[in-house]
Scaffold this motif. Structure first.
Motif, mmCIF file in Angstrom:
data_model
loop_
_atom_site.group_PDB
_atom_site.id
_atom_site.type_symbol
_atom_site.label_atom_id
_atom_site.label_comp_id
_atom_site.label_asym_id
_atom_site.label_seq_id
_atom_site.Cartn_x
_atom_site.Cartn_y
_atom_site.Cartn_z
ATOM 1 N N ASP A 38 0.817 -1.209 0.000
ATOM 2 C CA ASP A 38 0.000 0.000 0.000
ATOM 3 C C ASP A 38 0.853 1.263 0.000
ATOM 4 O OD1 ASP A 38 -2.285 -1.517 -0.092
ATOM 5 O OD2 ASP A 38 -2.754 -1.306 2.040
ATOM 6 N N VAL A 39 2.012 1.220 0.635
ATOM 7 C CA VAL A 39 2.911 2.377 0.666
ATOM 8 C C VAL A 39 3.357 2.734 -0.751
ATOM 9 C CG1 VAL A 39 5.169 3.202 1.472
ATOM 10 C CG2 VAL A 39 3.694 1.887 3.003
ATOM 11 N N GLU A 42 0.387 4.219 -2.637
ATOM 12 C CA GLU A 42 0.116 5.586 -2.186
ATOM 13 C C GLU A 42 1.128 6.560 -2.785
ATOM 14 O OE1 GLU A 42 -1.530 8.858 -0.894
ATOM 15 O OE2 GLU A 42 -2.500 6.915 -0.650
ATOM 16 N N ARG A 43 2.397 6.157 -2.826
ATOM 17 C CA ARG A 43 3.436 7.016 -3.416
ATOM 18 C C ARG A 43 3.142 7.258 -4.896
ATOM 19 N NH1 ARG A 43 8.008 3.926 -3.211
ATOM 20 N NH2 ARG A 43 7.797 3.459 -5.402
ATOM 21 N N SER A 45 0.272 7.035 -6.396
ATOM 22 C CA SER A 45 -0.938 7.838 -6.483
ATOM 23 C C SER A 45 -0.615 9.311 -6.269
ATOM 24 C CB SER A 45 -1.949 7.356 -5.443
ATOM 25 O OG SER A 45 -3.099 8.151 -5.455
ATOM 26 N N SER A 46 0.257 9.605 -5.327
ATOM 27 C CA SER A 46 0.675 10.978 -5.062
ATOM 28 C C SER A 46 1.352 11.597 -6.274
ATOM 29 C CB SER A 46 1.624 11.000 -3.852
ATOM 30 O OG SER A 46 2.159 12.281 -3.665
#
Length: 127
Positions: A38-39, A42-43, A45-46
């Motif tokens: 997930d990390v 998320e990165r 996605s950012s």
């Protein structure tokens, strides 16, 4: 399992091709194990959110030409200080640009990742 999330077993009939390939990869648990953490998601996605605004893309492309101070970026974009600060912050948070103080100025430059994205944009454009 990526992200430590729970999953629900499927009790509905699946299309034969999906069921067969799902079994070959170890079922739902095997599928989940192949997903990025997930990390990482998320990165990524950012970064994509940061690249999702034309002004931020323009800033990225400007910095691909050379490092610049805020006053030059502002002059090219013609936007208010607060709006520029917001956009620079989004790009910094996504690790696409970095700022370095030089006297009274902050000079912004692309990070390695920012340079790679800028190059991809140039390559996609055919320029």
């Amino acid at each position: 399992m990526a992200g430590g999330e729970e999953y629900q077993e499927i009790s509905l009939p699946l299309p034969p091709g999906v069921e067969e390939s799902l079994c070959q990869c170890g079922g739902i648990a095997g599928l989940i194990e192949q997903l990025p953490d997930d990390v990482v998601l998320e990165r990524e996605s950012s970064v994509h959110r940061a690249l999702g605004d034309p002004l931020r893309l323009k800033i990225l492309m400007m910095l691909s030409v050379q490092p610049l101070c805020v006053c030059i970026v502002k002059a090219v974009l013609g936007i208010a200080d607060s709006k520029l600060s917001y956009h620079l912050g989004v790009l910094k948070k996504a690790n696409l640009i970095a700022g370095e103080a030089q006297g009274n100025w902050i000079i912004y430059r692309l990070t390695t990742e920012g340079g790679a994205w800028a190059q991809q944009i140039v390559d996609d454009d055919g320029s």
